[in-house]
Structures are given as structure tokens and as C-alpha cells.
Design a protein around this motif. Sequence first.
Motif, mmCIF file in Angstrom:
data_model
loop_
_atom_site.group_PDB
_atom_site.id
_atom_site.type_symbol
_atom_site.label_atom_id
_atom_site.label_comp_id
_atom_site.label_asym_id
_atom_site.label_seq_id
_atom_site.Cartn_x
_atom_site.Cartn_y
_atom_site.Cartn_z
ATOM 1 N N LYS A 1 3.481 6.421 6.384
ATOM 2 C CA LYS A 1 3.464 7.601 5.623
ATOM 3 C C LYS A 1 3.803 8.665 6.715
ATOM 4 O O LYS A 1 4.535 9.756 6.221
ATOM 5 C CB LYS A 1 2.066 7.893 5.142
ATOM 6 C CG LYS A 1 2.261 8.983 4.143
ATOM 7 C CD LYS A 1 3.271 8.505 2.838
ATOM 8 C CE LYS A 1 2.862 9.502 1.660
ATOM 9 N NZ LYS A 1 3.662 9.558 0.700
ATOM 10 N N ARG B 1 2.350 1.948 -3.421
ATOM 11 C CA ARG B 1 1.464 2.710 -4.434
ATOM 12 C C ARG B 1 1.298 4.184 -4.141
ATOM 13 O O ARG B 1 1.136 5.074 -5.007
ATOM 14 C CB ARG B 1 0.153 1.969 -4.560
ATOM 15 C CG ARG B 1 0.215 0.381 -4.949
ATOM 16 C CD ARG B 1 -1.335 -0.190 -4.925
ATOM 17 N NE ARG B 1 -1.829 -0.547 -3.868
ATOM 18 C CZ ARG B 1 -1.699 -1.551 -3.281
ATOM 19 N NH1 ARG B 1 -1.028 -2.374 -3.798
ATOM 20 N NH2 ARG B 1 -2.140 -1.787 -2.032
ATOM 21 N N LEU B 2 1.222 4.375 -2.889
ATOM 22 C CA LEU B 2 0.987 5.884 -2.521
ATOM 23 C C LEU B 2 2.244 6.582 -2.893
ATOM 24 O O LEU B 2 2.352 7.698 -3.554
ATOM 25 C CB LEU B 2 1.173 6.077 -0.746
ATOM 26 C CG LEU B 2 -0.237 5.722 -0.388
ATOM 27 C CD1 LEU B 2 -0.162 5.757 1.078
ATOM 28 C CD2 LEU B 2 -1.333 6.494 -0.956
ATOM 29 N N ASN B 3 3.582 5.958 -2.762
ATOM 30 C CA ASN B 3 4.912 6.435 -3.318
ATOM 31 C C ASN B 3 5.033 6.734 -4.834
ATOM 32 O O ASN B 3 5.345 7.864 -5.082
ATOM 33 C CB ASN B 3 6.020 5.822 -2.719
ATOM 34 C CG ASN B 3 6.862 6.399 -1.676
ATOM 35 O OD1 ASN B 3 6.007 7.024 -0.927
ATOM 36 N ND2 ASN B 3 8.021 6.001 -1.210
ATOM 37 N N THR C 1 -3.990 10.965 -4.331
ATOM 38 C CA THR C 1 -2.998 10.732 -3.364
ATOM 39 C C THR C 1 -3.779 10.460 -1.917
ATOM 40 O O THR C 1 -3.928 9.681 -1.132
ATOM 41 C CB THR C 1 -1.668 11.559 -3.214
ATOM 42 O OG1 THR C 1 -1.234 11.571 -4.180
ATOM 43 C CG2 THR C 1 -1.044 11.029 -1.899
ATOM 44 N N VAL D 1 -0.821 4.498 7.106
ATOM 45 C CA VAL D 1 -0.521 6.089 7.303
ATOM 46 C C VAL D 1 0.263 6.519 8.394
ATOM 47 O O VAL D 1 0.920 7.442 8.291
ATOM 48 C CB VAL D 1 -2.147 6.517 7.226
ATOM 49 C CG1 VAL D 1 -2.009 8.055 7.665
ATOM 50 C CG2 VAL D 1 -3.070 6.305 6.136
ATOM 51 N N LYS E 1 -6.398 7.833 -2.339
ATOM 52 C CA LYS E 1 -5.810 6.573 -1.800
ATOM 53 C C LYS E 1 -5.303 6.329 -0.358
ATOM 54 O O LYS E 1 -5.260 5.107 0.094
ATOM 55 C CB LYS E 1 -4.515 6.300 -2.959
ATOM 56 C CG LYS E 1 -5.050 5.923 -4.210
ATOM 57 C CD LYS E 1 -3.927 5.626 -5.305
ATOM 58 C CE LYS E 1 -4.385 5.321 -6.546
ATOM 59 N NZ LYS E 1 -5.287 4.141 -6.825
ATOM 60 N N MET E 2 -4.709 7.276 0.245
ATOM 61 C CA MET E 2 -4.394 7.147 1.478
ATOM 62 C C MET E 2 -5.598 7.042 2.494
ATOM 63 O O MET E 2 -5.431 6.092 3.469
ATOM 64 C CB MET E 2 -3.723 8.620 1.926
ATOM 65 C CG MET E 2 -3.143 8.504 3.352
ATOM 66 S SD MET E 2 -1.873 9.802 3.651
ATOM 67 C CE MET E 2 -2.813 11.214 3.161
ATOM 68 N N GLU F 1 3.403 10.052 -5.317
ATOM 69 C CA GLU F 1 4.135 11.277 -4.991
ATOM 70 C C GLU F 1 5.178 11.601 -5.982
ATOM 71 O O GLU F 1 5.497 12.592 -6.145
ATOM 72 C CB GLU F 1 4.781 10.831 -3.609
ATOM 73 C CG GLU F 1 3.803 10.814 -2.480
ATOM 74 C CD GLU F 1 3.471 11.932 -1.944
ATOM 75 O OE1 GLU F 1 4.310 12.927 -1.822
ATOM 76 O OE2 GLU F 1 2.138 12.371 -1.762
ATOM 77 N N SER G 1 0.646 -1.192 -0.060
ATOM 78 C CA SER G 1 -0.174 -0.065 -0.030
ATOM 79 C C SER G 1 0.811 1.364 0.038
ATOM 80 O O SER G 1 0.403 2.113 -0.731
ATOM 81 C CB SER G 1 -0.888 -0.123 1.404
ATOM 82 O OG SER G 1 -1.594 -1.067 1.213
#
Length: 815
Positions: A192, A122-124, A174, A189, A177-178, A127, A119
Motif C-alpha cells: 500500500k 479488499r483495501l482497494n 480503511t 501495508v 482494515k489496513m 478506496e 488483502s
Amino acid sequence: MIHMSTSGRDQSRPHTPELAGEQAQQLLNTVRQDMSPTEALQVTQAFELAWNLCGESPGEKGLTLIEHALAIATILAEMHIDAVGVASGLIFEAVDADLVSLERVETMLGAAVARVVGSMLRLNILERKKRAGAQFIAPDRTGAANYATGEGENNREQKKQRIRDALRRQQAETVRKMFFAMSEDPRVVLLKLAYRLHAMRLIARNAYPVDQQEILTMAQETREIYAPLAGRLGVSRVESELDDLAFQVLEPDKYAWVRDRVEAERKQRSAYVERVCNMLDEEMQKLGLHAEVSGRVKHLYSFFKKLRHNAGDVDRLEDLKKTADFSQIHDLVAFRILVDSTPDCYVALGHVHGLWKPKDGRIKDFIANPKPNGYQALHTTVFCLDEQLVEIQIRTFTMHEIAEYGVAMHWHYKDVGDRASASAKELLSWLRKLADWQREMRSATSNDSEFVEAVRDEIFEEQIFVFTPKGEVKDLPVGSTPLDFAYRIHSKIGDKCAGARIISESGSGDNERLVTRLVPLDYELRSGEIVDIVTNRSAHPTRDWLNFARTAAARSKIRRYLKIHERDINIQIGRERLDRELKITGLRGVEILTEDAQNWLLTEFRKESFEDLLASIGGDDIRQHAVAVKLADYFQQRAGKEPKEVEDILSLPTLIKAVPSARLQVAGVSGLMTSLANCCNPLPGDEIVGFISRGKGAIIHRANCKNIERYRERERERLVDVSWTSMGQQRYLAPVIIRAYDRSGLIRDIATVVSEAGVNMTSVSSNVSTGKQEATINTTLEIDSLEQMQKVFTRLERVKGVLGIERDLGKIKKK
């Protein structure tokens, strides 16, 4: 010591076991304080895997991959997250650098670690896309020549705007998705947040080698998104540090001034703080309570916001220095008492109030009513030594850890699942609702910018806390109304909301009592109020409610209701409008339209069904006159082919606005073509004047019509004397204005009275004034005489809440 295996990596690669071993040992020491041996072993295995894969491989921002990994894992361990979270922080750098696959991570460290890392990966990716787009915002030096001559400037600005819009969309995606990842596993999170905290620490030390614009962007995101999100997750320690670091980057001058002033105040008050702490400690010992007493200084950004608010929200530092009053900040230094159990909290509170008098209205019980992020404590403000106001917080050691580390502590205490405490269940329920909430928001907002604003409004803006009559606490953004509160409880409560009762305290001492007052739907709720929603079976959402609702969630539910129920209403309104218009133009009405005629209209107006067409007419998307004109053309085309069918459809009834020549005399002559003006709608008995139009005969106006006043100045020669003659049965349109106190069912009651009088309402609209709660209803009545209209007025004046009725004599149609 941690064993650093060299198996599985390049033996020729140099490494620094002393540095890595020291950092890893510090991490493991932290882990051992909070985890079982089995969990500590999982963290050790994660570190050894990361070391074998990364060694001294260089990473971003001047640090090696393993240094990054250890820094992140240490932050997570200090949050008291579980072994899965810490292990995810250790191994993520290796996965992100493509040194190991998620499949191998799952095999060696477990499915939970692989899920969190996947997860985060995918966030990165999102970014990186955002950072790549940001590079294009830099000035284009190649276009300097064109810029000097003014050429290409607009194109440059348009390009920058397109890039900003793209970045905005990426930021929204972003955040979406977060939220979705957080609803599945909050560890994502927290990971993150750990990365953002690590980056902001490097920026504060000038050890983050990126351009200034990216630093400012990161700091702004930290303030607007990451710090508030940490607060909503209950990780107050991380929230405070992120806020202070962003403050330092974005407003360095203000930060330096506040830091120096707070330090000076701290030194000045140190003796006072020590005296208070000693008195509280002695009092707890007398009670036989095991307690820790401390005095803490408020975090810089939190203090700055309160200072600026008290100074009138000034922005310039020079103005703030002139108006700031440090003596008005009563919680610059807050005192905290930690005890063993919940009953001890209330015992301690009673004895604190025995020492010092509490301030009215400043006692808050967040133990009985936890905040949605799980926070529990007793807050009281007392007149302490030297009659100074100070805040004292009382909570258990467990409550304190949850207040500091929030959601992470629920894994530490295994406070999840069916055995979770009430506060944990409320927080975890909030997390699960995030996925549904973001899906609702995605459908309710038309673009990504609206979504980002809604996110800030719902999640990241300052919150108020209001109570149900049963004592349940609900958090809402500042500025929320009873509608927002009702929809926060349940959609069905919101849909039937007719108002609210606010229960508050009045008076003081022995004269203190609870006061209940009714408030309208647009009332702005205040923190601490008890709100009792008033429902009514006849109440339902209207478009006006969208002006009252503050939260995006409430607006989304109102729109959904309108979308479902407004269609039926619009179909009925559209059918009535089209029916009247067809009769005016000489057709018998909607009911005689053949299937062929309806299908022809659907093709002309590109609609799927005849009901869609009627709904568009009722919703003011299509004018009924345009449909009537189309139909008239249609029947004229068919008149030669099917004369009998068309003859049955066509009709020449008495028109609503047309006036037969026998009923009016123009300059003493009957039989001339006349019609009543739409701008003033004259009725028999009104003083009237005619205006000779080109091709339309005499248009009849009221003598005091504003259009006639204009004609007298410009075209006086075209005005003629006209008079009413005796007439047969005829109906006229009479615009009417009704003023009344706003209430549920008002329009229904008015429509019932009008219908019982045998009068038709051809249109109706309403508007409610925000301050006075007074409704203005504009309606048009179809009447046959002034006497009939006066009888309707008399009946309407008896309707509950009606203040006054009058003809609308000021309606002017623009020509």
C-alpha cells in the motif's frame, strides 16, 4: 535478459518488449543484489505471468498495467522486501483488472503471494468507494436557480455534510482494515505504501490526471496517515519522501522557499562538511575500523517543521521569513559513521568525543534501547569545528539498512520467528498487537470520527521516548502522562497507579547527579525521562482519570475497568439513595419492597433487573425521587385491595427535613407547618428567618441565606420572625466542604472517621485541581446538633492531608 513468453495471451496484441524488458531488467538487477537465485526466479515468474496477462493493456493515470506493475515492484525491491512482496506488486494490477483469479495466483506463485494480493484487493475496494463518494461533493450546478434565490442552500450543505461523514466512516474503515491486514502480514501495508509513493511521484510530476480536490485529499492523507505509518514501520526513506511530496502539494510556496534556502545552506556549508568528514574518516582509519563517513542534508519537511517550531509555530510564510533562524538548526547537516559491528560503534563514539566535546544531555543510546520500530544507533551532539553544534549518528551497516527500510529488512535477514533479534521481536510484537488494539479502539470509541482521531493520536502523532528504571524504552504520543506510561507497561500496573517518580540528571560536570522527584498523575512526560510508576493497593481508576489519560489505549482500559467495577459501586449508592428517599416519603425503606413492587418498577422504568434500576440511580441516570413517587402511587393503588400489607409497608417516621411544629415558633406561635430550606440547611443555633410559602407553610432559612436577601428585596411582606425552641432528638442535613491534599485513600479515611463518630454521610463528591493537586470534597452529614458537627470537624482535621473543613453556606437551590 528476462524471457518474455507470449504463451497464454492474445498473439494479435501489440507489445513493447524493449521498454518492458528494460524496466524488468532493471528490476531483476535490483532483486539479484538482495535475493537468492530461488527468490529471484519467483520474481521472474511473477513478471512473466503479469506480462502475459497485461501486455499493453491500458491502466489508470495514463500508464499501462505493466508499467504500473513494474513501478510498484521496483519501489518494493528498493525497500529490500522479499520475493513474496515484489511478486505481489508485479501481479496485483492483473488481479485488480480481473485478468486472473486469486486461485490461479496461488497455484502459480504460492499462497503467501495470493494472501497479500487478496488483502490489498479488499483495501482497494474501500478506496474506490471513498473516491466514488467524493464525486458528489462537487457543486450542484442544476440547483443554481434555487441557490440564487437562497432556496435549497441548507439542503445542499446538509447533503455535503452527510457525504463528508460517509467519507470519514470509509476512511476509518480503511484504516481499520489496513491495521488488521498489517498485523497479519506487514507486506500488505508495504505494498500500500508503494502504491501511495508511486501516486505521489506522479502528482509531483503533474502526471496524475485527476481533479485538484482529489490530489489535495491524497496529499493530506499521505501526510496524516501514510508517511507516519512508514515511520512507525521503520521505513524512514519512504517516510521522508512521502512527507516531502505531500509538502510540495499542500504548501507549494513554503516548499519552494525551504528548498531554495536548504540548497543555499548546503552549498554554503559544503566546505565545512567536507572538512568534518575528512577528520572523521582519518580518525576511523587510525583506529583500524572499516567505516563509511558521510554528511547528509535534513529532509525538507522535517527541516521545515523544526524551523517553524523554533519560530513560534507561525503559519504565514511572510512571518516565517522574518522570524526563521537557520543558525539554530544544528542538524541541518547530520554526519553519519557506518561500521561493521556493535563494539565498533562504541569505539567510534569514544574517539568522536575525544575529538570534540559532547553537549550535555544529547547522547542517546538506541543500540541498547532500540525504538519500537527496530531503529538502532548511537546519537551524539558535539561542539565541532569552529565550536558549531553538529549531530553525529553511529551505527553498523546492518543497522543502517534497517533504519532505511525498517520491517522489510527483517525478511531480508530472515530476522523473523524464534530466531529474531531483540529489535525485530519488539517490532513484530507491536505489529501483532495492532489487531487487538484496533478491536479495543472499536469498542472504546462511539463513532468513526473518534476512531480516526484516536488512530492519529496513538500511531501517527509525534512520539516521545521514555525509559523504565530497567532501561526499556517506551514510545508515547507527546503530552502523555504517567497513567499512559503505566498502562503501556501493563493493565494491572495502570489500574493501581498512584503517581510516578521521575529520575533525571541535575547539574553538570563533576556536580552532575541523579535527582528523583514525585509527580502527579497529570504530569506531562518529556522525552528521555526515566519513569518509575508508584502503585498502591487501594488505588483504582476513577472517572477523573479519563481527564488525565492522553492515549486512547489508556482511556479504553480505564473505561473497561469502570464498566466492570463501577456497577457494584453504583448499585450500593443507588440502594442507599432510594432507601433514604423512601423513608423521607413515609415508606420503611428498600428492604421491604416486595417482588411485585420491584417488577412493577422495572416495567415503569424499562429495566431488566432491580439491580439495573439501583445502578441507574447510583449513576445519576434516574432520580431516586422519581422512583419514590412511583412507589407511593403504586401503594396507594393497592391500599384498598390489600390494606394490611400496605399498612406494614407505610410508615410515618421522623423526616430528615421535616421539623415538627413543637420545635419551632413562627412569630411567637407554635404548631404551624414548617420545613427547613434545602438551599442553606439551617441547624439549631443558627440565626433563622421564615418565608411564608403558598401551601407549604413557613420555610426556614438561615438569616444570611442568599435567597432571603432576594426575598427582602422582592417579597419582604412574606418574611416572618422564627426561633428555635427546645426540641427532642432530631437529625439534620449539614453540607460540608473539606479541602485536602489529594492522595490515595483520602475519601476512605474521611468516611471512616465520620462513621466512627456515629454520623451518616448521605452524599459525597470530590474534585481535584490540576495545578495544585488539592482535592475539594463536598459531603452532606446527617447530624443531631452543632456540637456533634463540631466534634466531627475536630476529628477530621486530624486526618492526614486535610487542610480545612467548613460548612457549605453558599449552596443555593435554583427555584
